[in-house]
Scaffold this motif. Sequence first.
Motif, short mmCIF file in Angstrom:
data_model
loop_
_atom_site.label_atom_id
_atom_site.label_comp_id
_atom_site.label_asym_id
_atom_site.label_seq_id
_atom_site.Cartn_x
_atom_site.Cartn_y
_atom_site.Cartn_z
N UNK A 1 0.85 -1.21 0.17
CA UNK A 1 0.06 0.02 -0.01
C UNK A 1 0.81 1.14 0.10
N UNK A 2 2.15 1.14 0.45
CA UNK A 2 2.90 2.48 0.79
C UNK A 2 3.45 2.78 -0.57
N UNK A 3 4.06 1.95 -1.48
CA UNK A 3 4.55 2.44 -2.74
C UNK A 3 3.64 3.07 -3.69
N UNK A 4 2.33 2.34 -3.45
CA UNK A 4 1.38 2.73 -4.62
C UNK A 4 0.79 4.23 -4.21
N UNK A 5 0.83 4.43 -2.71
CA UNK A 5 0.18 5.65 -2.21
C UNK A 5 1.14 6.76 -2.25
N UNK A 6 2.62 6.60 -2.06
CA UNK A 6 3.24 7.76 -1.74
C UNK A 6 3.34 8.64 -2.88
N UNK A 7 3.33 8.19 -4.13
CA UNK A 7 3.41 9.33 -5.11
C UNK A 7 2.03 10.27 -5.09
N UNK A 8 1.04 9.68 -4.69
CA UNK A 8 -0.32 10.58 -4.40
C UNK A 8 -0.15 11.67 -3.16
N UNK A 9 0.36 11.03 -2.05
CA UNK A 9 0.82 11.81 -0.97
C UNK A 9 1.70 12.96 -1.42
N UNK A 10 2.66 12.69 -2.49
CA UNK A 10 3.62 13.92 -2.81
C UNK A 10 2.95 14.90 -3.39
N UNK A 11 1.65 14.67 -3.87
CA UNK A 11 1.25 15.61 -4.68
C UNK A 11 0.72 16.81 -3.84
N UNK A 12 0.75 16.63 -2.43
CA UNK A 12 0.46 17.56 -1.50
C UNK A 12 1.72 18.47 -1.17
N UNK A 13 2.99 17.85 -1.49
CA UNK A 13 4.07 18.75 -0.88
C UNK A 13 4.90 18.99 -2.04
N UNK A 14 4.95 18.22 -3.13
CA UNK A 14 5.65 18.48 -4.08
C UNK A 14 5.21 19.22 -5.73
N UNK B 1 -3.10 -3.06 10.00
CA UNK B 1 -2.46 -2.03 10.11
C UNK B 1 -1.42 -2.43 11.13
N UNK B 2 -1.36 -3.38 11.91
CA UNK B 2 -0.32 -3.64 12.70
C UNK B 2 0.89 -4.20 12.17
N UNK B 3 0.52 -4.66 10.80
CA UNK B 3 1.55 -5.59 9.84
C UNK B 3 2.12 -4.21 9.02
N UNK B 4 1.22 -3.35 8.47
CA UNK B 4 1.49 -2.40 7.46
C UNK B 4 2.11 -1.08 8.00
N UNK B 5 1.93 -0.49 9.10
CA UNK B 5 2.50 0.77 9.73
C UNK B 5 4.06 0.47 10.17
N UNK B 6 4.34 -0.72 10.77
CA UNK B 6 5.64 -0.87 10.83
C UNK B 6 6.67 -1.11 9.39
N UNK B 7 6.03 -1.60 8.53
CA UNK B 7 6.67 -1.76 6.98
C UNK B 7 6.78 -0.46 6.48
N UNK B 8 5.72 0.52 6.78
CA UNK B 8 6.00 1.79 6.06
C UNK B 8 6.84 2.53 6.87
N UNK B 9 6.95 2.61 7.92
CA UNK B 9 8.14 3.13 8.84
C UNK B 9 9.61 2.80 8.65
#
Length: 455
Positions: free
Chosen positions: A262-275, A351-359
């Motif tokens: 979920x992280x690599x798919x969503x990070x380009x979308x999140x970056x639209x708010x900062x870049x 969430x318990x598996x994904x959030x540590x992976x995103x960190x």
Amino acid sequence: MDHEATGGRIVADDEEYIRSTIPLWHNELRGFRSHVVLRWALTVLGLAVFILTALSIFSGALYLTETKLSSLTIWIVDFDSLIPPYDSLDAVIGPLVTEMIMTQSSQTMGGLNFVTRPPINFQNNPMAVRQKVYNEDAYAAIIINANATSSLQESIAFKDASYDPLGAAQIIYNSARDETTYYNYIIPTLNQLKQVALDGFGPRWIEILTKNGLTNISNVPPQALNPAIGFTEIDLRPFGPAVATPAVSIGLIYLIIISFFAFPFLIPIHSQLTLNKKHRPVKASHMIIWRLFSNFVVYLILSFFYSLVPLAFQIPFTNSPEPAMEPARNANAYGKSSFVVYWMLNWIGMAALGLPSENMAMILGAPWSALWLTFWVISNVSTGFYPLNLASNFYKWGYVWPLHRIVEGSRTILFGTYSRIGLDFGVLLGWIGVSIILFPVATAFLGWKSTRLIA
């Protein structure tokens, strides 16, 4: 015209660059070749060490299985002629069966741990033994019924053709607790010992009858002579159907992988708010809140579709709960609400598996985050799919690893096994809480790395 000229010069420069390339063994690469080879060798060595370490975690979880089988406790509880109104008789079946089973089990090196328990430990109530097995205090129990000898003697005395040897004893277990361990070790051993008892009791029983003066056996029911006894097998919570296997084992690997990607798919979308140059960057604190909130929504949606798979393949989710002492197939712990609880478990688990992976993905970056995913899958599978009491003490940390709690909670919901659902959710929420605390740190570290790269 100038643009065309400039474009032509770039093309010409590219062609000149291509014509000016050098072979791998050119003198210009002297020294640099060694640097590349050294970096290559160190990278391969690092990957090799990682593979050796990570896969050793998986293999180590199974390495001591055969030598740790003694941690699988089986009780033998002899009620024969000890409970009114049968306590006036001299027991025959109970002592003989207990002796044969204990003798045979002691001759099996590295076998299961058979332990005799007095009926008083269970308030002289066979149903209390079932409750203890359901509560996972023992893996199984062999119960010799209070009327075992009485019923057998009456069948001889009154020539009772309706005598059923299966009424002499019970074998109680709970295969949905861990079907692999039961089918591979416990049930085969119990079947072997049961056969030993059946083969050994009949001749000894006929010998006892002969010594007591019984000479005419023509009218005696044959089943009351040999085998004379039997064992009623009661699986309190049978494992099944087979399609339920992915929901408590291999299918949960996909829960880990989906939560990671979920992280690599969503990070380009999140970056639209900062870049995005069309607006000023969003405040860092607001970005953290947005990312965490959106992650939980993503996990909620994806876990719902993940949970639909077992539902689509008709794993029961609407059966009523059943009493612990009575055998029941797919006794869903929460009745018609079981699917919702199952979805919530997968949501919190993702969430318990994904959030540590995103960190870790933000801290390690590519390609090293792939190594984290490998470690995360292996460590969770090693401690989630296999009984930890058959592994070395090193693996006790597995009791707080996310997948172990998801597997245990799923078994409770789907099969009605002994519930630790509060602990399961509590541990998973603990992982989420720690991950949320570390999330701003990981985000700041990612920003620091990005600044260094730009500089």
